[in-house]
Design an enzyme around this catalytic site. Structure first.
Site, mmCIF file in Angstrom:
data_model
loop_
_atom_site.group_PDB
_atom_site.id
_atom_site.type_symbol
_atom_site.label_atom_id
_atom_site.label_comp_id
_atom_site.label_asym_id
_atom_site.label_seq_id
_atom_site.Cartn_x
_atom_site.Cartn_y
_atom_site.Cartn_z
ATOM 1 C CG ASP A 142 -1.881 1.144 1.248
ATOM 2 O OD1 ASP A 142 -2.996 0.964 0.746
ATOM 3 O OD2 ASP A 142 -1.525 2.219 1.768
ATOM 4 C CG ASN A 183 -5.057 11.412 -4.954
ATOM 5 O OD1 ASN A 183 -4.453 11.611 -5.990
ATOM 6 N ND2 ASN A 183 -5.650 10.273 -4.695
ATOM 7 C CG HIS A 188 -7.769 13.384 -8.267
ATOM 8 N ND1 HIS A 188 -7.789 12.653 -7.113
ATOM 9 C CD2 HIS A 188 -8.794 14.272 -8.175
ATOM 10 C CE1 HIS A 188 -8.793 13.069 -6.338
ATOM 11 N NE2 HIS A 188 -9.418 14.049 -6.963
ATOM 12 C CG ASP A 213 -4.134 9.195 -11.960
ATOM 13 O OD1 ASP A 213 -4.608 8.602 -10.972
ATOM 14 O OD2 ASP A 213 -4.834 9.763 -12.821
ATOM 15 C CD GLU A 215 -4.772 4.009 -1.238
ATOM 16 O OE1 GLU A 215 -5.002 4.346 -0.071
ATOM 17 O OE2 GLU A 215 -5.632 4.056 -2.140
#
Length: 346
Positions: free
Chosen positions: A216, A224, A229, A233, A259
């Protein structure tokens, strides 16, 4: 006309409810968000609605990670499945047409040979020049007709073969896309479940080791919220790329959801699984994330990982749960570390 107007009003009302829900739950404003909420509020995909409702019941915030996960698991794969079904139908239609052409050619060929046999039996005496000329003309016309039919068939067969080849390529592309996460290029959750089940069957029947890593990205929500965002990404793609660079033989690296990443390691024991997870974590620490739009340095990316190995009596679900518990232990003890299932019993 009344039914059409009523239907349009219902659709407009549903669209208004979708927009209101997006605002209420602070969902990002992009097209796939609208599609996810529309599917939920219209009730067209019950599994999606059930998963989204769990998120709502847990706090109400439906961010980009949740939206992307739902979209990839339900909407994207559904479309790809529909496309694959359409392509399969086209292939079957093309093959059916090809079969008809071959049957027609066989019938025509049999007719030609029967005509030739009949002409041979009815061949005139060599002294009768007029009859001989007509006999030869009939033979030549029949042969020309047969040659023309064969040429037409060959052309149709070539066209059909090309079309089937194109459709087969399209079907293979749809199959691969249905198993691939669009953002990272890794295998998706659907493919993960298929491969884990297959690896489990081998581990159970042959006693071959099997290890699972669930990783994770630490503080992903902060990325974010602070940088947008698009940067989030970029983080996910960087992690995916690093995992792929360090991929060991037969490993299956997947985007598990949001994630989270899951790595299936066949024929790998717990200790080697931990070494692999650590190699990825250390490699990420050597890389600094730079925001593409501004060249701003955003620091290092860290991950926390949980590692679990197959035990007699395990199921895919129990193995996932044990790896997930090890991941939670890594998070609780400071993040940026790898924890194995052994630590859970201490």
């Amino acid at each position: 006309m009344t039914n059409v107007v009523a239907q349009r009003i219902d659709q407009d009302d549903l669209a208004d409810r979708v927009v209101a829900a997006m605002r209420l739950h602070r969902s990002p404003s992009y097209p796939r968000t609208f599609e996810v909420w529309y599917a939920h509020l219209s009730g067209t995909i019950p599994a999606l609605s059930a998963e989204l409702q769990q998120v709502l019941d847990g706090g109400g915030f439906v961010g980009a990670t949740v939206i992307d996960g739902l979209y990839n698991r339900y909407l994207a794969t559904e479309r790809l499945a529909q496309e694959a079904n359409r392509t399969s139908s086209q292939i079957l239609e093309e093959i059916a047409g090809l079969t008809r052409q071959i049957n027609e050619a066989v019938d025509a060929s049999e007719l030609y040979h029967s005509e030739i046999s009949a002409l041979s039996e009815q061949g005139p005496a060599s002294a009768d020049r007029t009859m001989l000329r007509k006999w030869v003309e009939t033979l030549v016309l029949s042969t020309r007709s047969e040659v023309a039919r064969k040429a037409t068939l060959e052309s149709k067969l070539r066209d059909s073969a090309r079309e089937i080849s194109h459709l087969r390529d399209a079907l293979e592309t749809s199959r691969i896309e249905a198993q691939t996460d669009a953002l990272t290029g890794l295998a998706n959750r659907r493919h993960f479940e298929e491969r884990l089940q297959a690896c489990f069957e081998v581990a159970t029947s042959d006693g071959i080791p099997l290890t699972l890593v669930i990783a994770d990205v630490d503080y992903f929500k902060r990325f974010n919220d602070d940088h947008g965002h698009a940067t989030g990404d970029q983080v996910l793609r960087l992690v995916a790329h690093t995992m792929t660079e360090h991929m060991v033989d037969r490993a299956v690296i997947t985007r598990f959801g949001g994630e989270e990443f899951a790595i299936i390691l066949p024929d790998t024991n717990l200790n080697d699984g931990k070494l692999y997870a650590e190699s990825v974590r250390q490699a990420l620490l050597k890389r600094e994330l730079i925001k593409r739009s501004t060249n701003e340095k955003l620091g290092r990316i860290t991950i926390s990982s949980g590692v679990a190995a197959y035990k007699l009596g395990d199921t895919p679900t129990s193995l996932i749960e044990r790896a997930d518990q090890a991941l939670l232990a890594a998070k609780r003890t400071g993040r940026n570390r790898t924890v194995t299932q052994d630590a859970l019993t201490r």
